[in-house]
Write an enzyme that holds these catalytic residues in place. Structure first.
Site, PDB file in Angstrom:
ATOM      1  N   HIS A 129       0.815  -1.212   0.000  1.00  0.00           N
ATOM      2  CA  HIS A 129       0.000   0.000   0.000  1.00  0.00           C
ATOM      3  C   HIS A 129       0.854   1.269   0.000  1.00  0.00           C
ATOM      4  CE1 HIS A 129      -3.697   1.987  -0.015  1.00  0.00           C
ATOM      5  NE2 HIS A 129      -4.308   1.425   1.015  1.00  0.00           N
ATOM      6  N   ASP A 175      -2.268   2.164  -4.536  1.00  0.00           N
ATOM      7  CA  ASP A 175      -3.500   2.577  -3.869  1.00  0.00           C
ATOM      8  C   ASP A 175      -4.580   1.527  -4.069  1.00  0.00           C
ATOM      9  OD1 ASP A 175      -2.384   4.966  -2.984  1.00  0.00           O
ATOM     10  OD2 ASP A 175      -2.924   6.013  -4.841  1.00  0.00           O
TER      11      ASP A 175
END
Length: 505
Positions: free
Chosen positions: A476, A480
């Site tokens: 992450h 995204d």
């Protein structure tokens, strides 16, 4: 007559150097122009050749010492036991052989283990002391962090001594055993022949030999001479050229986090302890454990899920599998479809095919697909290079070949490095759902699972369809949620309508 070996001219404005490596030791025979040592300056690496043939005398400047221009490095006793010219060599020992102290004996040394691998464990000896051995017959097997390495006999003879028994951890330069009764070709006087002939063999077809340090670095990195661009005179490959090639081919892995301290084991009742079996973890299993934990500690890992209707892929495979196998000589499986679908999706969502290097994001304009494979000794991930430019048949052949080599423990380090994305198929073991762990420094891994018939609502009707859950674990920090979900949806769309791959949609 004693000849002095001195520091050569180092170049404009360079007044000192550090002795990096000695290729010879006192008492060794040397040939004229044979490389004796390597000096490192702040700009280049300089090799020092022997000014005359003879026997290596005293080494005045040891490795690590800083010396000035024209400083005395060593001495050579000229004309005493001079080594023959490399061109006269008729035979040479294998790379894992070194001359033993007595004539007719050969030391069995640890072979090249691969890039960044500095030690191994002796797992199995196939021969015992006193056994007769033939040249190239397997003597023992070493276990490294990633692969098993077989050690062949460098010469025929009798195994007279085992220096490293089973279970011993040895470094990359250790002696494993001694073979006696070997031919004269492996006597000490032949050592310079092997040393001088090896670079020539590695550079067949070239007018100039590569630097010995470069040959060593290429062997350790698993690179061939045609993969490195030489910047030396007449295209000669230097040590710095190999370093550049390695840096280009393999992005550095993140620094490992400190290993967590395991909680002390609780006391075990005596009757239970008597029924336990304690087995030391293999080096491969230790490395798997460390890398997976490092991945969790380093990446901001998250997993997103979806499901795919495998009806169209299964129908296409069923329709063409016989013709495919007849033409290409390999079975048509599901992995080529998933590899193609992932390559297609990675073009649209490039951050899943990227990695973090410090404060930079490195985007890869190619796909080196890692395919996780279970072996009897643990999980390995061979890499299919440039999978995005391969056909279905080429992908299936590559996966089959590397899968077999993985199960046989024959994969090299180079075959397991440089991956940009990974596919893990837990479905072959019956897994219905799982969250795969990232293979650092990659930013994405796709988990495939079991195909299971389930009732699905299609156009208002409940029908039975072969369904598979997909899981994408991603970092992450760089990917995204939108990018991860988009990637997984594109894989789903390509598999549910394989014609999209043909039309590049």
């Amino acid at each position: 007559m004693t000849i002095e070996v001195r520091v050569p001219t180092l170049g404009e404005s360079v007044t000192e150097a550090t002795v990096a490596t000695w290729f010879k030791k006192p008492g060794d025979a040397v040939a004229v122009d044979e490389m004796l040592c390597e000096l490192e300056t702040d700009k280049v690496t300089v090799e020092v050749p022997a000014p005359a043939a003879g026997v290596m005398g005293e080494i005045v400047a040891a490795e690590g010492e800083t010396v000035g221009v024209d400083a005395l490095l060593a001495t050579i006793a000229a004309g005493e036991g001079a080594a023959p010219a490399p061109a006269a060599a008729a035979a040479e020992p294998a790379p894992n052989a070194a001359p033993a102290a007595g004539a007719g004996s050969v030391d069995v040394m640890v072979p090249t283990l691969g890039e960044s691998v500095t030690e191994a464990t002796v797992s199995t000896w196939f021969k015992q002391v006193g056994d007769a051995v033939a040249q190239d017959e397997m003597l023992c097997e070493l276990e490294t962090d990633k692969v098993s390495v077989e050690v062949p006999a460098p010469a025929a003879g009798v195994l007279s001594e085992i220096v490293a028994p089973e279970g011993t951890t040895v470094d990359a330069t250790a002696k494993l055993a001694v073979i006696s009764g070997a031919g004269a070709a492996t006597a000490p006087a032949a050592a310079p022949v092997a040393a001088a002939a090896a670079p020539a063999a590695a550079t067949a077809g070239k007018d100039v030999a590569n630097a010995p340090s470069a040959e060593k670095a290429m062997a350790e990195a698993g690179l061939s001479a045609d993969q490195v661009t030489g910047t030396g005179r007449d295209g000669r490959i230097m040590k710095e050229d190999v370093a550049k090639a390695v840096a280009t081919a393999t992005a550095p892995a993140p620094a490992p986090a400190p290993a967590p301290t395991a909680a002390p084991r609780a006391p075990v009742p005596a009757d239970d302890a008597a029924r336990e079996e304690r087995v030391k973890m293999t080096r491969l299993r230790q490395t798997i454990a460390k890398r997976l934990k490092d991945s969790q500690n380093t990446a901001a890992m998250l997993t997103t899920y979806n499901e795919v209707d495998m009806t169209e892929v299964m129908a296409l495979r069923s329709q063409y599998k016989d013709q495919f196998e007849k033409k290409h000589g390999v079975r048509l499986g599901f992995m080529s479809f998933f590899t193609k679908a992932c390559c297609h999706a990675l073009k649209e969502v490039p951050e899943v095919n990227a990695e973090i290097d410090g404060t930079d994001i490195v985007y890869k304009n190619f796909v080196h697909m890692g395919v996780a494979a279970g072996t009897p000794t643990g999980l390995v991930v061979p890499v299919i290079r440039d999978a995005d430019s391969m056909s279905f048949a080429a992908i299936e052949k590559a996966i089959a070949e590397k899968g077999k080599r993985a199960r046989d423990g024959k994969l090299s380090m180079a075959e397991m490095q440089g991956g940009t994305f990974t596919i893990s198929n837990g479905g072959v073991y019956g897994s219905l759902m799982s969250s795969p762990i990232l293979n650092p420094p990659q930013s994405g891994i796709l988990g495939m699972h079991k195909i299971q018939d389930r009732p699905m609502a299609i156009n208002g009707q409940v029908v039975i369809r072969p369904m598979m859950y997909l899981a994408l674990s991603y970092d992450h920090r760089i990917v995204d949620g939108k990018g991860a979900v988009t990637f997984l949806v594109r894989v789903k769309e390509a598999l549910e309508d394989p014609r999209r791959l043909l039309m590049d949609l």
